[in-house]
Scaffold this motif. Structure first.
Motif, PDB file in Angstrom:
ATOM      1  N   TRP A  35      61.242  63.872  30.910  1.00 16.41           N
ATOM      2  CA  TRP A  35      61.235  62.895  32.018  1.00 16.41           C
ATOM      3  C   TRP A  35      61.868  61.556  31.659  1.00 16.41           C
ATOM      4  O   TRP A  35      62.554  60.942  32.460  1.00 16.41           O
ATOM      5  N   PHE A  36      61.591  61.103  30.433  1.00 14.55           N
ATOM      6  CA  PHE A  36      62.085  59.782  30.022  1.00 14.55           C
ATOM      7  C   PHE A  36      63.177  59.977  28.972  1.00 14.55           C
ATOM      8  O   PHE A  36      63.426  61.104  28.527  1.00 14.55           O
ATOM      9  N   CYS A  37      63.816  58.887  28.548  1.00 15.84           N
ATOM     10  CA  CYS A  37      64.814  59.036  27.488  1.00 15.84           C
ATOM     11  C   CYS A  37      64.086  59.230  26.151  1.00 15.84           C
ATOM     12  O   CYS A  37      62.893  58.929  26.032  1.00 15.84           O
ATOM     13  N   ASN A  38      64.799  59.723  25.170  1.00 19.72           N
ATOM     14  CA  ASN A  38      64.161  60.017  23.875  1.00 19.72           C
ATOM     15  C   ASN A  38      63.545  58.783  23.232  1.00 19.72           C
ATOM     16  O   ASN A  38      62.529  58.882  22.551  1.00 19.72           O
ATOM     17  N   ASN A  39      64.171  57.628  23.447  1.00 19.70           N
ATOM     18  CA  ASN A  39      63.636  56.400  22.837  1.00 19.70           C
ATOM     19  C   ASN A  39      62.204  56.100  23.281  1.00 19.70           C
ATOM     20  O   ASN A  39      61.482  55.388  22.585  1.00 19.70           O
ATOM     21  N   PHE A  40      61.809  56.644  24.425  1.00 20.89           N
ATOM     22  CA  PHE A  40      60.453  56.360  24.926  1.00 20.89           C
ATOM     23  C   PHE A  40      59.396  56.922  23.977  1.00 20.89           C
ATOM     24  O   PHE A  40      58.277  56.434  23.911  1.00 20.89           O
ATOM     25  N   LYS A  41      59.787  57.932  23.216  1.00 19.71           N
ATOM     26  CA  LYS A  41      58.830  58.557  22.292  1.00 19.71           C
ATOM     27  C   LYS A  41      58.406  57.570  21.193  1.00 19.71           C
ATOM     28  O   LYS A  41      57.344  57.718  20.599  1.00 19.71           O
ATOM     29  N   ASN A  42      59.232  56.535  20.969  1.00 20.63           N
ATOM     30  CA  ASN A  42      58.848  55.504  19.987  1.00 20.63           C
ATOM     31  C   ASN A  42      57.569  54.779  20.392  1.00 20.63           C
ATOM     32  O   ASN A  42      56.957  54.102  19.566  1.00 20.63           O
ATOM     33  N   TYR A  43      57.193  54.898  21.646  1.00 21.09           N
ATOM     34  CA  TYR A  43      56.018  54.161  22.128  1.00 21.09           C
ATOM     35  C   TYR A  43      54.795  55.054  22.335  1.00 21.09           C
ATOM     36  O   TYR A  43      53.769  54.589  22.812  1.00 21.09           O
ATOM     37  N   SER A  44      54.897  56.323  21.949  1.00 16.56           N
ATOM     38  CA  SER A  44      53.731  57.203  22.004  1.00 16.56           C
ATOM     39  C   SER A  44      52.695  56.674  21.024  1.00 16.56           C
ATOM     40  O   SER A  44      53.019  56.456  19.839  1.00 16.56           O
ATOM     41  N   ASN A  45      51.481  56.449  21.485  1.00 15.37           N
ATOM     42  CA  ASN A  45      50.405  55.858  20.659  1.00 15.37           C
ATOM     43  C   ASN A  45      50.835  54.553  20.009  1.00 15.37           C
ATOM     44  O   ASN A  45      50.400  54.225  18.917  1.00 15.37           O
ATOM     45  N   ASN A  46      51.685  53.830  20.690  1.00 13.01           N
ATOM     46  CA  ASN A  46      52.251  52.606  20.125  1.00 13.01           C
ATOM     47  C   ASN A  46      52.482  51.580  21.227  1.00 13.01           C
ATOM     48  O   ASN A  46      53.408  50.770  21.159  1.00 13.01           O
ATOM     49  N   GLU A  47      51.627  51.641  22.249  1.00 12.96           N
ATOM     50  CA  GLU A  47      51.808  50.759  23.413  1.00 12.96           C
ATOM     51  C   GLU A  47      51.764  49.284  23.021  1.00 12.96           C
ATOM     52  O   GLU A  47      52.383  48.440  23.666  1.00 12.96           O
ATOM     53  N   GLN A  48      50.998  48.984  21.980  1.00 13.78           N
ATOM     54  CA  GLN A  48      50.809  47.568  21.637  1.00 13.78           C
ATOM     55  C   GLN A  48      52.111  46.892  21.225  1.00 13.78           C
ATOM     56  O   GLN A  48      52.240  45.675  21.341  1.00 13.78           O
ATOM     57  N   THR A  49      53.093  47.672  20.777  1.00 14.99           N
ATOM     58  CA  THR A  49      54.353  47.032  20.361  1.00 14.99           C
ATOM     59  C   THR A  49      55.349  46.888  21.518  1.00 14.99           C
ATOM     60  O   THR A  49      56.426  46.316  21.330  1.00 14.99           O
ATOM     61  N   LEU A  50      54.990  47.415  22.669  1.00 13.37           N
ATOM     62  CA  LEU A  50      55.910  47.286  23.820  1.00 13.37           C
ATOM     63  C   LEU A  50      56.016  45.821  24.243  1.00 13.37           C
ATOM     64  O   LEU A  50      54.996  45.198  24.559  1.00 13.37           O
TER      65      LEU A  50
END
Ligand code: GTR
Length: 404
Positions: A294-309
């Motif tokens: 659904w999203f671009c691959n870069n979105f996976k960098n934020y899996s369990n990592n919302e705090q760095t968004l």
């Protein structure tokens, strides 16, 4: 079951600080529309493009428009119906998708709701003239959908989500497209529109390039290109509507294509209207695992990592300003985090106020079935994850106030 692992306990929502839509990534305060449009809006749009939905890798115009069916006597004489195929070509690739359009007969140039449907255009009414899509569809044996094929058996099965007569009687057109014709909703990037831009034997987009949501949004933009040429439609008053994954799609379409007059997000949830940093219901990790396409691959960098968004979904809504946007939740749809959807609308409001528009002016969620109707609107209705008559009644009322 997927939903069981998710957090539904408000006391377990992590502490987080939401980025201010009116402060740049470098810490500069945005004081007026000019600064928003020159500096902040572009940097936010760029971030969401590169890290969430992905870039559209090239330009592609409609190659051919073909009116395959038309009647002045649809819906017992109340509506003018057209079925229009938009065709795209590039190198050895071809793609066609069909728009089903109902227009009120008593309006010269109609404002219109544009939307995708989940199961084919023939499911939105019992109208026997609606062509059945031959595109891939996920099996749903309970609706007679097997071997990834749509058949007569599913005609009209989604009538309850589409009060077509009410929409037309209110003076609006409705245009729908089966989303699977633009990009089949499966984790395979070699079908649909994606391969049009591949070089050599590329099989998937680059990490910052479009996933399915951006591809579907792209399809809505091309539908609007067509609507601009349709003399029966007021293309300056096209409201893009979507439910659930298609609500995420509608928001992205509205953010990226400023020709859309207004946007409706019905129960769009994670990656749509709901704040990611709350980690309530569906999370980024969950959505990337269940729907890696659904999203671009870069979105996976934020899996369990919302705090760095450095962003959150209120800023996606802010990208739609000053155009009207309606965020709607359902009480039982906790997977989509109704409170997180409300807070997005609330925290997007300062950007709308910069333009002199009214958004959400109360900190507390309204009670169920008590819509807040402004340029930024919100309601939470009773019931489950779905589209109900109640939702459409509010959308029409709001469109009468802010679009028509
Ligand atoms: C769910 C998904 C949600 C939402 C929904 C839908 O399975 O977790 O994000 O998009 O599907 O589109 O119906």
């Amino acid at each position: 079951m997927a939903q069981a692992e998710a957090n539904y306990d408000e006391s377990k929502v992590p502490e987080f600080k939401l980025p201010d839509p009116l402060v740049t990534f470098n810490g500069k305060k945005i004081k007026n529309v000019k600064q928003w449009e020159k500096k902040r809006r572009p940097e936010l749009l760029h971030f969401f493009t590169e890290n969430f939905y992905g870039e559209v890798p090239g330009e592609l115009k409609i190659d051919d428009v073909h009116l395959i069916e038309e009647s002045e006597n649809a819906l017992n004489g109340k509506a003018h119906r057209k079925q229009v195929v938009l065709s795209f070509k590039k190198d050895n690739h071809t793609l066609d998708y069909t728009m089903l359009i109902y227009l009120p007969k008593n309006v010269e140039k109609a404002p219109l709701f544009l939307a995708y449907d989940f199961l084919g255009n023939h499911t939105i009414t019992k109208d026997p003239e609606i062509v059945i899509s031959e595109a891939w569809v996920a099996d749903k044996p309970s609706l007679g959908i097997i071997n990834n094929q749509l058949t007569e058996q599913s005609r009209g099965v989604r009538c309850d989500r589409w009060p077509v007569e009410k929409i037309v009687e209110a003076g609006y057109g409705l245009a729908v497209i089966y989303y699977g014709e633009v990009d089949p909703d499966k984790n395979d990037m070699t079908d649909g529109i994606h391969p049009f831009f591949y070089v050599d034997d590329q099989e998937q987009p680059a990490n910052n390039e479009w996933g399915a949501i951006a591809a579907w949004s792209w399809g809505l933009g091309r539908a609007l290109d067509y609507l601009e040429t349709d003399a029966d439609v007021d293309a300056s008053k096209v409201i893009v509507f979507g439910h659930s994954r298609l609500g995420k799609t509608a928001l992205w379409a509205g953010a990226t294509d400023q020709r859309f007059a207004a946007v409706i997000s019905n129960n769009s949830g994670c990656g749509g209207a709901a704040l990611s940093k709350r980690r309530f219901g569906e999370t980024i990790a969950r959505i990337n695992r269940s729907f890696p396409h659904w999203f671009c691959n870069n979105f996976k960098n934020y899996s369990n990592n919302e705090q760095t968004l450095p962003v959150d979904q209120h800023e996606l809504i802010a990208l739609i300003a000053p155009r009207p946007v309606y965020v709607a939740s359902a009480e039982e749809d906790r997977w989509a985090d109704p409170k997180g959807e409300f807070l997005s609308a609330l925290y997007a409001t300062p950007v709308f106020e910069l333009y002199g528009k009214k958004g959400i002016s109360q900190q507390e969620m309204p009670p169920v079935n008590q819509p807040l109707l402004n340029t930024v609107s919100y309601h939470i209705r009773t019931g489950e994850h779905n589209v109900k008559d109640y939702d459409w009644e509010q959308y029409i009322r709001w469109a009468d106030m802010f679009v028509k």
